[in-house]
Design a protein around this motif. Structure first.
Motif, PDB file in Angstrom:
ATOM      1  N   ILE A 267      26.012  61.990  21.046  1.00 45.59           N
ATOM      2  CA  ILE A 267      25.595  61.686  19.665  1.00 45.59           C
ATOM      3  C   ILE A 267      26.183  60.340  19.223  1.00 45.59           C
ATOM      4  O   ILE A 267      27.381  60.096  19.352  1.00 45.59           O
ATOM      5  CB  ILE A 267      26.044  62.798  18.697  1.00 45.59           C
ATOM      6  CG1 ILE A 267      25.373  64.129  19.059  1.00 45.59           C
ATOM      7  CG2 ILE A 267      25.738  62.426  17.238  1.00 45.59           C
ATOM      8  CD1 ILE A 267      23.865  64.136  18.930  1.00 45.59           C
ATOM      9  N   CYS A 268      25.310  59.496  18.719  1.00 49.05           N
ATOM     10  CA  CYS A 268      25.698  58.161  18.241  1.00 49.05           C
ATOM     11  C   CYS A 268      25.189  57.955  16.814  1.00 49.05           C
ATOM     12  O   CYS A 268      24.375  58.743  16.318  1.00 49.05           O
ATOM     13  CB  CYS A 268      25.087  57.089  19.139  1.00 49.05           C
ATOM     14  SG  CYS A 268      25.667  57.160  20.847  1.00 49.05           S
ATOM     15  N   GLY A 269      25.658  56.896  16.195  1.00 52.13           N
ATOM     16  CA  GLY A 269      25.185  56.606  14.846  1.00 52.13           C
ATOM     17  C   GLY A 269      25.303  55.128  14.556  1.00 52.13           C
ATOM     18  O   GLY A 269      26.014  54.391  15.249  1.00 52.13           O
ATOM     19  N   LEU A 270      24.582  54.687  13.557  1.00 53.42           N
ATOM     20  CA  LEU A 270      24.745  53.307  13.106  1.00 53.42           C
ATOM     21  C   LEU A 270      24.540  53.226  11.602  1.00 53.42           C
ATOM     22  O   LEU A 270      23.846  54.063  11.014  1.00 53.42           O
ATOM     23  CB  LEU A 270      23.790  52.362  13.842  1.00 53.42           C
ATOM     24  CG  LEU A 270      22.293  52.588  13.778  1.00 53.42           C
ATOM     25  CD1 LEU A 270      21.698  51.997  12.500  1.00 53.42           C
ATOM     26  CD2 LEU A 270      21.638  51.904  14.982  1.00 53.42           C
ATOM     27  N   VAL A 271      25.201  52.263  11.001  1.00 54.23           N
ATOM     28  CA  VAL A 271      25.062  52.016   9.568  1.00 54.23           C
ATOM     29  C   VAL A 271      24.862  50.526   9.369  1.00 54.23           C
ATOM     30  O   VAL A 271      25.587  49.705   9.938  1.00 54.23           O
ATOM     31  CB  VAL A 271      26.292  52.471   8.764  1.00 54.23           C
ATOM     32  CG1 VAL A 271      25.990  52.419   7.269  1.00 54.23           C
ATOM     33  CG2 VAL A 271      26.720  53.869   9.144  1.00 54.23           C
ATOM     34  N   LYS A 272      23.875  50.206   8.591  1.00 51.30           N
ATOM     35  CA  LYS A 272      23.521  48.812   8.322  1.00 51.30           C
ATOM     36  C   LYS A 272      23.766  48.527   6.843  1.00 51.30           C
ATOM     37  O   LYS A 272      23.485  49.379   5.996  1.00 51.30           O
ATOM     38  CB  LYS A 272      22.026  48.648   8.652  1.00 51.30           C
ATOM     39  CG  LYS A 272      21.571  47.239   8.924  1.00 51.30           C
ATOM     40  CD  LYS A 272      20.141  47.247   9.456  1.00 51.30           C
ATOM     41  CE  LYS A 272      19.509  45.894   9.209  1.00 51.30           C
ATOM     42  NZ  LYS A 272      18.203  45.768   9.868  1.00 51.30           N
ATOM     43  N   ASN A 273      24.288  47.369   6.531  1.00 60.50           N
ATOM     44  CA  ASN A 273      24.528  46.956   5.147  1.00 60.50           C
ATOM     45  C   ASN A 273      25.350  47.984   4.368  1.00 60.50           C
ATOM     46  O   ASN A 273      24.981  48.396   3.263  1.00 60.50           O
ATOM     47  CB  ASN A 273      23.206  46.700   4.422  1.00 60.50           C
ATOM     48  CG  ASN A 273      22.387  45.613   5.087  1.00 60.50           C
ATOM     49  OD1 ASN A 273      22.919  44.571   5.446  1.00 60.50           O
ATOM     50  ND2 ASN A 273      21.103  45.869   5.274  1.00 60.50           N
ATOM     51  N   ILE A 274      26.477  48.366   4.951  1.00 65.70           N
ATOM     52  CA  ILE A 274      27.341  49.390   4.357  1.00 65.70           C
ATOM     53  C   ILE A 274      27.693  49.044   2.908  1.00 65.70           C
ATOM     54  O   ILE A 274      28.143  47.932   2.625  1.00 65.70           O
ATOM     55  CB  ILE A 274      28.652  49.522   5.170  1.00 65.70           C
ATOM     56  CG1 ILE A 274      28.339  49.946   6.597  1.00 65.70           C
ATOM     57  CG2 ILE A 274      29.605  50.505   4.518  1.00 65.70           C
ATOM     58  CD1 ILE A 274      29.523  49.815   7.556  1.00 65.70           C
ATOM     59  N   GLY A 275      27.500  50.005   2.031  1.00 67.07           N
ATOM     60  CA  GLY A 275      27.932  49.857   0.643  1.00 67.07           C
ATOM     61  C   GLY A 275      27.068  48.924  -0.189  1.00 67.07           C
ATOM     62  O   GLY A 275      27.380  48.650  -1.339  1.00 67.07           O
ATOM     63  N   ARG A 276      25.978  48.440   0.392  1.00 70.77           N
ATOM     64  CA  ARG A 276      25.089  47.563  -0.377  1.00 70.77           C
ATOM     65  C   ARG A 276      23.778  48.294  -0.665  1.00 70.77           C
ATOM     66  O   ARG A 276      23.546  49.394  -0.169  1.00 70.77           O
ATOM     67  CB  ARG A 276      24.828  46.267   0.408  1.00 70.77           C
ATOM     68  CG  ARG A 276      26.168  45.607   0.732  1.00 70.77           C
ATOM     69  CD  ARG A 276      26.081  44.270   1.371  1.00 70.77           C
ATOM     70  NE  ARG A 276      27.395  43.957   1.939  1.00 70.77           N
ATOM     71  CZ  ARG A 276      27.632  43.001   2.822  1.00 70.77           C
ATOM     72  NH1 ARG A 276      26.641  42.232   3.244  1.00 70.77           N
ATOM     73  NH2 ARG A 276      28.843  42.792   3.288  1.00 70.77           N
ATOM     74  N   GLU A 277      22.946  47.687  -1.432  1.00 70.49           N
ATOM     75  CA  GLU A 277      21.705  48.362  -1.862  1.00 70.49           C
ATOM     76  C   GLU A 277      20.818  48.750  -0.692  1.00 70.49           C
ATOM     77  O   GLU A 277      20.159  49.777  -0.706  1.00 70.49           O
ATOM     78  CB  GLU A 277      20.912  47.461  -2.819  1.00 70.49           C
ATOM     79  CG  GLU A 277      21.265  47.703  -4.271  1.00 70.49           C
ATOM     80  CD  GLU A 277      20.478  46.793  -5.191  1.00 70.49           C
ATOM     81  OE1 GLU A 277      19.329  46.471  -4.861  1.00 70.49           O
ATOM     82  OE2 GLU A 277      21.032  46.405  -6.233  1.00 70.49           O
ATOM     83  N   GLU A 278      20.787  47.908   0.323  1.00 77.91           N
ATOM     84  CA  GLU A 278      19.885  48.134   1.451  1.00 77.91           C
ATOM     85  C   GLU A 278      20.531  48.992   2.543  1.00 77.91           C
ATOM     86  O   GLU A 278      20.093  48.990   3.687  1.00 77.91           O
ATOM     87  CB  GLU A 278      19.448  46.802   2.064  1.00 77.91           C
ATOM     88  CG  GLU A 278      19.152  45.684   1.082  1.00 77.91           C
ATOM     89  CD  GLU A 278      20.414  45.007   0.541  1.00 77.91           C
ATOM     90  OE1 GLU A 278      21.422  44.983   1.259  1.00 77.91           O
ATOM     91  OE2 GLU A 278      20.390  44.550  -0.610  1.00 77.91           O
ATOM     92  N   GLU A 279      21.583  49.753   2.189  1.00 79.28           N
ATOM     93  CA  GLU A 279      22.273  50.568   3.189  1.00 79.28           C
ATOM     94  C   GLU A 279      21.313  51.521   3.905  1.00 79.28           C
ATOM     95  O   GLU A 279      20.527  52.201   3.280  1.00 79.28           O
ATOM     96  CB  GLU A 279      23.376  51.371   2.491  1.00 79.28           C
ATOM     97  CG  GLU A 279      24.209  52.231   3.421  1.00 79.28           C
ATOM     98  CD  GLU A 279      25.259  53.013   2.649  1.00 79.28           C
ATOM     99  OE1 GLU A 279      26.324  52.453   2.359  1.00 79.28           O
ATOM    100  OE2 GLU A 279      25.004  54.183   2.309  1.00 79.28           O
ATOM    101  N   VAL A 280      21.413  51.534   5.236  1.00 79.48           N
ATOM    102  CA  VAL A 280      20.596  52.418   6.067  1.00 79.48           C
ATOM    103  C   VAL A 280      21.507  53.074   7.091  1.00 79.48           C
ATOM    104  O   VAL A 280      22.368  52.411   7.661  1.00 79.48           O
ATOM    105  CB  VAL A 280      19.514  51.614   6.842  1.00 79.48           C
ATOM    106  CG1 VAL A 280      18.689  52.536   7.733  1.00 79.48           C
ATOM    107  CG2 VAL A 280      18.611  50.854   5.895  1.00 79.48           C
ATOM    108  N   MET A 281      21.334  54.365   7.337  1.00 85.87           N
ATOM    109  CA  MET A 281      22.093  54.997   8.408  1.00 85.87           C
ATOM    110  C   MET A 281      21.162  55.781   9.305  1.00 85.87           C
ATOM    111  O   MET A 281      20.067  56.176   8.898  1.00 85.87           O
ATOM    112  CB  MET A 281      23.207  55.888   7.850  1.00 85.87           C
ATOM    113  CG  MET A 281      22.737  57.157   7.184  1.00 85.87           C
ATOM    114  SD  MET A 281      22.600  58.522   8.404  1.00 85.87           S
ATOM    115  CE  MET A 281      23.688  59.736   7.675  1.00 85.87           C
ATOM    116  N   ALA A 282      21.588  55.977  10.561  1.00 83.29           N
ATOM    117  CA  ALA A 282      20.787  56.772  11.488  1.00 83.29           C
ATOM    118  C   ALA A 282      21.712  57.438  12.494  1.00 83.29           C
ATOM    119  O   ALA A 282      22.718  56.860  12.903  1.00 83.29           O
ATOM    120  CB  ALA A 282      19.779  55.879  12.212  1.00 83.29           C
TER     121      ALA A 282
END
Lengths: 246, 246
Positions: free
Chosen positions: A190-205
């Protein structure tokens, strides 16, 4: 003789004012001049409207540190801001090196919430057990050493948190890293990623290691590769606190 | 049907109010009941005088999590506090596991400054490059795996940050860890330790790996073993940002 000044090196966390510590905010409020990379200064400047702000572009780290040191040497209270923590791939080491002969300067390092932690909270609890933090940027580090570290961490079943997983010039670095890790870890890890942490465009998967290998990221993404116990729970990534039943 | 409640899992940092983020403080202010290990509740209770505080002793992690989940299930806003970060050897994973079937519960994880970062700031900049965070507690993890991780991290020249370096029952664990690391790292490698981070009795020391081997620590100490580039600068521990000259 130079006047004695004070220099704070401040970790501001992922970017929003709310993610700063009280200690970081107080240090910036006490400072007369705040120095930093343009993007980070933009994130905080509205909250410190009365301060002189000095910015330098990306990669100009030495110029930026020199600027902060020079301001403090004038007798001012200055702050150098870093995103995340001031120490983890931050400026505090460079400041301490460059100011090593400035005996009149008081340097105070203020920690902050680094991306491993802020991104981890978005994903769930990926860092619940032993982990390695590795940057895939080979600007200052030989690629062979980065690959050694990936192998070593994977072989010892550590959770791996990757900073700088790719950039325009290094588009396939994450793919290569996943391939190395897959020599030791199961492709269903199991892996994960977070983009633009703490900003409006935050995305996680949350996804498997095999899926991660075929995923495109950018320099604003933090990546997590689980250990053999990591699981997906209600769409979140969770690494248990140990290997034995409690 | 259970009422829907809200549960925050909050990293409070090393202990002082100033080291909390605004987000953590707001979550505790919003909460009606705060649950935690007695020592952490004692650190924060004066700042949240109107809150109901529920404590459980050390090692009663499951009881503590259940207590917090039960409070939130009553429809309350509850907070579980963790020292340092909520995820790094924290309670967020256990909460997510134990509450996996509580669909009516909103769980929000709030990160905090973990000891690796707060202790790092006291020492200087030990974590300026890739690092491993390893706990020497073998309560939930086989000792062989911990030793594998020490070997792997040392072999790949990573900085190593040790949590739980020793306790009364494990008095010689740090000595053993240093011996393993010394199979790969030079005995003159720069190391550091910080005791009682952020508290009145805070103590820091920078020393060689050989000296660290013969140093007694306790469970309130965080230990740092440098990489081959780590140096001592004006009594502080500094790991440069890379291996190439900038």
């Amino acid at each position: 003789m130079t006047k004695s000044g004070k220099l704070y090196v401040v970790g501001i966390g992922p970017g929003s004012y709310e993610d700063m510590t009280i200690r970081a905010i107080k240090a910036l409020e006490e400072s007369e001049v705040i120095v930093g990379y343009t993007v980070y200064i933009d994130l905080i400047k509205e909250h410190f409207p009365d301060k002189e702000m000095l910015t330098t572009p990306m990669r100009k780290e030495q110029e930026r540190c020199l600027l902060a040191i020079e301001e403090a040497k004038k007798g001012k209270t200055a702050a150098m801001v870093c995103s995340g923590d001031s120490g983890v791939y931050g400026m505090s080491g460079l400041i301490l090196e460059m100011a090593r002969s400035e005996e009149d300067l008081e340097i105070q390092i203020i920690p902050g919430v680094t991306a491993a932690l802020s991104g981890g909270a978005v994903l769930g609890a990926p860092l619940g057990h032993d982990f390695a933090v590795i940057s895939l940027s080979d600007l200052l580090t030989p690629m062979e050493l980065i690959e050694d570290r990936l192998r070593a961490s994977a072989q010892a079943d550590m959770v791996i948190c990757l900073y700088n997983p790719s950039s325009k010039k290094r588009a396939d670095y994450l793919k290569r890293a996943c391939e190395i890790v897959m020599e030791y870890k199961n492709q269903s890890t199991i892996c994960g990623l977070v983009k633009n942490i703490g900003r409006e465009e935050e995305v996680m998967a949350v996804m498997t290691l095999e899926e991660l290998r075929d995923t495109q990221t950018d320099m604003f993404t933090t990546v997590y590769i689980g250990n053999s116990m990591t699981k997906m729970i209600n769409g979140r990534m969770v690494t248990p606190r140990g290997y034995k039943n409690v």
